[in-house]
Design an enzyme around this catalytic site. Structure first.
Site, PDB file in Angstrom:
ATOM      1  N   HIS A   1      27.738-128.296  16.774  1.00  0.00           N
ATOM      2  CA  HIS A   1      28.724-129.145  17.463  1.00  0.00           C
ATOM      3  C   HIS A   1      29.235-128.428  18.712  1.00  0.00           C
ATOM      4  O   HIS A   1      29.698-129.049  19.653  1.00  0.00           O
ATOM      5  CB  HIS A   1      29.889-129.501  16.532  1.00  0.00           C
ATOM      6  CG  HIS A   1      30.810-128.363  16.241  1.00  0.00           C
ATOM      7  ND1 HIS A   1      30.462-127.312  15.431  1.00  0.00           N
ATOM      8  CD2 HIS A   1      32.062-128.094  16.677  1.00  0.00           C
ATOM      9  CE1 HIS A   1      31.461-126.456  15.382  1.00  0.00           C
ATOM     10  NE2 HIS A   1      32.449-126.902  16.127  1.00  0.00           N
TER      11      HIS A   1
ATOM     12  N   LYS B   1      27.041-118.774  16.074  1.00  0.00           N
ATOM     13  CA  LYS B   1      27.530-117.385  16.050  1.00  0.00           C
ATOM     14  C   LYS B   1      27.704-116.933  14.618  1.00  0.00           C
ATOM     15  O   LYS B   1      28.254-117.657  13.796  1.00  0.00           O
ATOM     16  CB  LYS B   1      28.893-117.348  16.766  1.00  0.00           C
ATOM     17  CG  LYS B   1      29.437-115.962  16.946  1.00  0.00           C
ATOM     18  CD  LYS B   1      29.060-115.436  18.318  1.00  0.00           C
ATOM     19  CE  LYS B   1      29.305-113.966  18.465  1.00  0.00           C
ATOM     20  NZ  LYS B   1      28.322-113.087  17.818  1.00  0.00           N
TER      21      LYS B   1
ATOM     22  N   LYS C   1      35.588-121.013  10.569  1.00  0.00           N
ATOM     23  CA  LYS C   1      36.367-119.908  11.122  1.00  0.00           C
ATOM     24  C   LYS C   1      36.473-120.034  12.642  1.00  0.00           C
ATOM     25  O   LYS C   1      37.554-119.930  13.217  1.00  0.00           O
ATOM     26  CB  LYS C   1      35.697-118.583  10.737  1.00  0.00           C
ATOM     27  CG  LYS C   1      36.431-117.353  11.174  1.00  0.00           C
ATOM     28  CD  LYS C   1      35.722-116.072  10.707  1.00  0.00           C
ATOM     29  CE  LYS C   1      35.995-115.741   9.277  1.00  0.00           C
ATOM     30  NZ  LYS C   1      35.699-114.357   8.896  1.00  0.00           N
TER      31      LYS C   1
ATOM     32  N   LYS D   1      24.435-117.528  10.626  1.00  0.00           N
ATOM     33  CA  LYS D   1      24.429-116.274   9.865  1.00  0.00           C
ATOM     34  C   LYS D   1      22.987-115.844   9.664  1.00  0.00           C
ATOM     35  O   LYS D   1      22.076-116.686   9.615  1.00  0.00           O
ATOM     36  CB  LYS D   1      25.089-116.481   8.489  1.00  0.00           C
ATOM     37  CG  LYS D   1      25.600-115.205   7.869  1.00  0.00           C
ATOM     38  CD  LYS D   1      26.950-114.823   8.440  1.00  0.00           C
ATOM     39  CE  LYS D   1      27.443-113.491   7.947  1.00  0.00           C
ATOM     40  NZ  LYS D   1      28.797-113.203   8.424  1.00  0.00           N
TER      41      LYS D   1
ATOM     42  N   THR E   1      39.686-106.747  13.828  1.00  0.00           N
ATOM     43  CA  THR E   1      39.964-107.508  12.607  1.00  0.00           C
ATOM     44  C   THR E   1      41.316-107.096  12.011  1.00  0.00           C
ATOM     45  O   THR E   1      42.133-107.962  11.655  1.00  0.00           O
ATOM     46  CB  THR E   1      38.813-107.346  11.596  1.00  0.00           C
ATOM     47  OG1 THR E   1      37.608-107.725  12.251  1.00  0.00           O
ATOM     48  CG2 THR E   1      39.015-108.215  10.376  1.00  0.00           C
TER      49      THR E   1
ATOM     50  N   ASN F   1      37.431-100.005   7.780  1.00  0.00           N
ATOM     51  CA  ASN F   1      37.710-100.479   9.139  1.00  0.00           C
ATOM     52  C   ASN F   1      38.868-101.484   9.144  1.00  0.00           C
ATOM     53  O   ASN F   1      39.823-101.335   9.907  1.00  0.00           O
ATOM     54  CB  ASN F   1      36.431-101.109   9.723  1.00  0.00           C
ATOM     55  CG  ASN F   1      36.672-101.700  11.094  1.00  0.00           C
ATOM     56  OD1 ASN F   1      37.231-102.776  11.217  1.00  0.00           O
ATOM     57  ND2 ASN F   1      36.307-100.981  12.133  1.00  0.00           N
TER      58      ASN F   1
ATOM     59  N   SER G   1      34.359-110.865  19.600  1.00  0.00           N
ATOM     60  CA  SER G   1      32.940-111.089  19.916  1.00  0.00           C
ATOM     61  C   SER G   1      32.805-112.150  21.022  1.00  0.00           C
ATOM     62  O   SER G   1      31.950-112.049  21.899  1.00  0.00           O
ATOM     63  CB  SER G   1      32.186-111.611  18.691  1.00  0.00           C
ATOM     64  OG  SER G   1      31.716-110.541  17.925  1.00  0.00           O
TER      65      SER G   1
HETATM   66  P1  NAD Z   1      34.503-100.835   5.092  1.00  0.00           P
HETATM   67  O1  NAD Z   1      33.271-100.501   4.333  1.00  0.00           O
HETATM   68  O2  NAD Z   1      34.801-100.164   6.380  1.00  0.00           O
HETATM   69  O3  NAD Z   1      35.805-100.614   4.161  1.00  0.00           O
HETATM   70  C1  NAD Z   1      35.923-101.023   2.839  1.00  0.00           C
HETATM   71  C2  NAD Z   1      36.780 -99.985   2.133  1.00  0.00           C
HETATM   72  O4  NAD Z   1      37.092-100.456   0.818  1.00  0.00           O
HETATM   73  C3  NAD Z   1      36.052 -98.645   1.979  1.00  0.00           C
HETATM   74  O5  NAD Z   1      36.885 -97.590   2.419  1.00  0.00           O
HETATM   75  C4  NAD Z   1      35.803 -98.566   0.472  1.00  0.00           C
HETATM   76  O6  NAD Z   1      35.784 -97.246  -0.032  1.00  0.00           O
HETATM   77  C5  NAD Z   1      36.972 -99.366  -0.078  1.00  0.00           C
HETATM   78  N1  NAD Z   1      36.750 -99.839  -1.447  1.00  0.00           N
HETATM   79  C6  NAD Z   1      35.583-100.117  -2.064  1.00  0.00           C
HETATM   80  N2  NAD Z   1      35.797-100.484  -3.326  1.00  0.00           N
HETATM   81  C7  NAD Z   1      37.135-100.436  -3.517  1.00  0.00           C
HETATM   82  C8  NAD Z   1      37.972-100.690  -4.637  1.00  0.00           C
HETATM   83  N3  NAD Z   1      37.481-101.096  -5.804  1.00  0.00           N
HETATM   84  N4  NAD Z   1      39.311-100.526  -4.489  1.00  0.00           N
HETATM   85  C9  NAD Z   1      39.833-100.123  -3.314  1.00  0.00           C
HETATM   86  N5  NAD Z   1      39.081 -99.855  -2.220  1.00  0.00           N
HETATM   87  C10 NAD Z   1      37.747-100.019  -2.332  1.00  0.00           C
HETATM   88  O7  NAD Z   1      34.448-102.418   5.278  1.00  0.00           O
HETATM   89  P2  NAD Z   1      35.318-103.303   6.263  1.00  0.00           P
HETATM   90  O8  NAD Z   1      34.537-103.557   7.494  1.00  0.00           O
HETATM   91  O9  NAD Z   1      36.695-102.758   6.336  1.00  0.00           O
HETATM   92  O10 NAD Z   1      35.322-104.688   5.465  1.00  0.00           O
HETATM   93  C11 NAD Z   1      36.171-104.914   4.360  1.00  0.00           C
HETATM   94  C12 NAD Z   1      36.183-106.413   4.035  1.00  0.00           C
HETATM   95  O11 NAD Z   1      36.604-107.146   5.174  1.00  0.00           O
HETATM   96  C13 NAD Z   1      34.835-107.016   3.644  1.00  0.00           C
HETATM   97  O12 NAD Z   1      35.081-108.048   2.722  1.00  0.00           O
HETATM   98  C14 NAD Z   1      34.327-107.619   4.941  1.00  0.00           C
HETATM   99  O13 NAD Z   1      33.409-108.677   4.730  1.00  0.00           O
HETATM  100  C15 NAD Z   1      35.622-108.124   5.504  1.00  0.00           C
HETATM  101  N6  NAD Z   1      35.588-108.343   6.958  1.00  0.00           N
HETATM  102  C16 NAD Z   1      35.325-107.321   7.811  1.00  0.00           C
HETATM  103  C17 NAD Z   1      35.349-107.545   9.186  1.00  0.00           C
HETATM  104  C18 NAD Z   1      35.143-106.412  10.163  1.00  0.00           C
HETATM  105  O14 NAD Z   1      35.324-106.653  11.368  1.00  0.00           O
HETATM  106  N7  NAD Z   1      34.811-105.203   9.736  1.00  0.00           N
HETATM  107  C19 NAD Z   1      35.586-108.831   9.700  1.00  0.00           C
HETATM  108  C20 NAD Z   1      35.851-109.870   8.808  1.00  0.00           C
HETATM  109  C21 NAD Z   1      35.848-109.608   7.429  1.00  0.00           C
END
Ligand code: NAD
Length: 473
Positions: A67, A72, A96, A108, A196, A235, A364
């Site tokens: 649309h 993306k 989103k 995706k 994020t 992150n 992005s």
């Molecule tokens: P990441 O790998 O940098 O961080 C995840 C953290 O969670 C790690 O430090 C890990 O050790 C910790 N972790 C794992 N298991 C755990 C538990 N049981 N209890 C507590 N902590 C635990 O990943 P991220 O990029 O920060 O992404 C985290 C979430 O956010 C994911 O669901 C991802 O899909 C979502 N997300 C990320 C982004 C992005 O820009 N990075 C954007 C949208 C959504």
């Protein structure tokens, strides 16, 4: 669901969509079109591995909606990748992007490999071959479909993708816009790394500015002084925690997979991060106490809980024990539908992932715009703004016969850098999206929660696009 019926992630997204669609007035045909995945490209290709073996790789790219173009969405490298999952994630990207007013359709991609089992050279060959397959079928390009990083991919893979694309399309002037999340040296944008976490902070801060919402939750207006718990110091979680801390909130607990720590006086996020880096564990942080289990942090009394690690961490079993008044979904899917029901009954505000963690895709979009305009943000106006500010300040000082401090002078004079403009664009995006969702929710008391309200906003925006495009005979 019967025992032999397999769980479908795409089916679950369709169910949430149907629940929200009841609160809209669109023709059933339009709703069916919004829901449908427009194109699914499943491919197999051979790659020669370091030991001489040929491995056949399975991969996908899904374009859920056109649309708005381009489509993306990230590319994930994971052993669990399958068509249903990629379709669901592409659909979520459509909604989103619509919510945060990013003019893209949802897409995706996925490659069914465990990246940890491959050498860097093998990963490069897989990534480049995947890109070549996308080019052959016109499934990548700045005007058609623009991937980004996701699980198991990052700046390195995006650099391989743009390089492969540019060599297969020589002379295409906008080639850098074929993918986002690139290193800054390869056409990336400053400010994407923290985007994020920052978006999560802006979204929750906006909710906390709404007196009627805060009154219902029994909280005071504003973020300052709020007691915040973050799960996951990666992150997303690290940056979100930092922004809350900087705004005067108290980070009273932090959880990682090996354990969790708390302090009612507030934890210094950077000090905890450094302690974990040094000792290999978040536990025994000198400025805090250990929880018995890491999941205890989710149930500890607080104002705001940010699960920013994994999916399904709050479910029907533990949701009744969660005491937070606001839950901001930093991760994708940290709450199950059963948990949602518990929180509707308890009156806990769940700020949904679909929009709250949209900071990454928003920035992005800024990267893609930068690539199409071929100019760094701030380059044209920085010096001009500084000269103007200097002039205005000089006039004020002359008229008032007073000198501002050096610190104030630096602040007032400062012309925008790229990162300033990216942060400001993200702030504007999250504030606007929060208000739109809240307005939709308030306009219909039958809407049970903010997640459904977010879907309603998304459906209405995509529906309007289709209606304005017209339906071809
Ligand atoms: P990441 O790998 O940098 O961080 C995840 C953290 O969670 C790690 O430090 C890990 O050790 C910790 N972790 C794992 N298991 C755990 C538990 N049981 N209890 C507590 N902590 C635990 O990943 P991220 O990029 O920060 O992404 C985290 C979430 O956010 C994911 O669901 C991802 O899909 C979502 N997300 C990320 C982004 C992005 O820009 N990075 C954007 C949208 C959504």
């Amino acid at each position: 669901m019967s025992a032999n019926e397999e769980y479908s992630f795409f089916g679950a997204v369709e169910k949430s969509f149907d629940r929200a669609a009841k609160f809209t007035n669109w023709d059933p045909g339009i709703l069916e079109q919004i829901k449908a995945c427009n194109a699914v490209y499943r491919m197999k290709f051979p790659v020669r591995m370091d030991d001489g073996r040929i491995e056949v790789i399975e991969a996908y790219r899904v374009q859920h909606s056109q649309h708005k173009t381009p489509c993306k969405g990230g590319i994930r490298f994971a052993a669990e990748v399958n068509q249903d999952e990629v379709m669901a994630l592409a659909a979520l990207m459509t909604y989103k992007c619509a919510i945060v007013n990013v003019p893209f359709g949802g897409g995706k991609g996925g490659i069914k490999i465990n990246p940890r089992k491959y050498s860097v050279y093998e990963l490069e060959k897989v990534t480049r071959r995947y890109t070549a397959e996308l080019v052959k079928k016109n499934f990548i390009g700045p005007g058609t479909d623009v991937p980004a990083p996701d699980y198991g991919t990052g700046e390195r893979e995006m650099a391989w993708i743009v390089d492969t694309y540019a060599s297969l399309r020589p002379g295409e002037i906008d080639a850098a816009g074929c993918v986002t999340g690139k290193p800054v040296t390869q056409g990336g944008v400053r400010g994407r790394r923290e985007a994020t976490g920052m978006g999560i902070f802006f979204g929750i801060r906006e909710v906390c500015q709404m007196p009627d919402v805060m009154e219902k939750l029994g909280l005071t207006v504003g973020v300052e002084g709020k007691r915040v718990i973050v799960q996951g110091l990666g992150n997303v979680g690290y940056h979100a925690a930092k922004f809350f801390h900087n705004a005067g909130a108290k980070i009273i607990a932090l959880a990682e997979y090996e354990g969790a720590v708390y302090s009612e006086d507030g934890l210094d996020v950077d000090a905890v991060f450094e302690h974990r880096k040094k000792t290999g564990s978040i536990l025994n942080f000198p400025g805090g106490s250990n929880f018995a289990k890491n999941t205890d942090a989710l149930e500890y009394d607080c104002d705001i809980l940010i699960p920013a690690a994994l999916e399904n961490v709050i479910n029907g079993e533990n949701a009744p024990r969660v005491k937070a008044r606001i839950i901001g979904e930093g991760a994708n899917g940290p709450l199950t539908p059963e948990a949602d029901e518990v929180f509707v009954t308890k009156g806990t505000l769940v700020v949904p992932d679909m929009y709250l963690n949209a900071g990454g895709v928003t920035v992005s979009y800024f990267e893609w715009l930068k690539n199409l305009s071929h100019v760094r943000y701030g380059r044209m106006e920085k010096r001009f703004t500084e000269n103007m500010n200097q002039h205005i300040l000089g006039q004020i000082e002359e008229l008032t016969n007073r000198q501002v401090s050096t610190r104030e002078r630096q602040f007032i004079m400062h012309g925008p850098e790229e990162v300033d403009l990216v942060h400001s664009g993200l702030e504007e995006t999250m504030i606007t999206a929060t208000r739109e969702i809240m307005d939709a929710w308030k306009s219909n008391p039958q809407i049970p929660d903010m997640r459904t309200a977010a879907y309603v906003v998304a459906i209405n925006k995509v529906g309007t696009s289709y209606a304005e495009l017209g339906i071809f005979p």
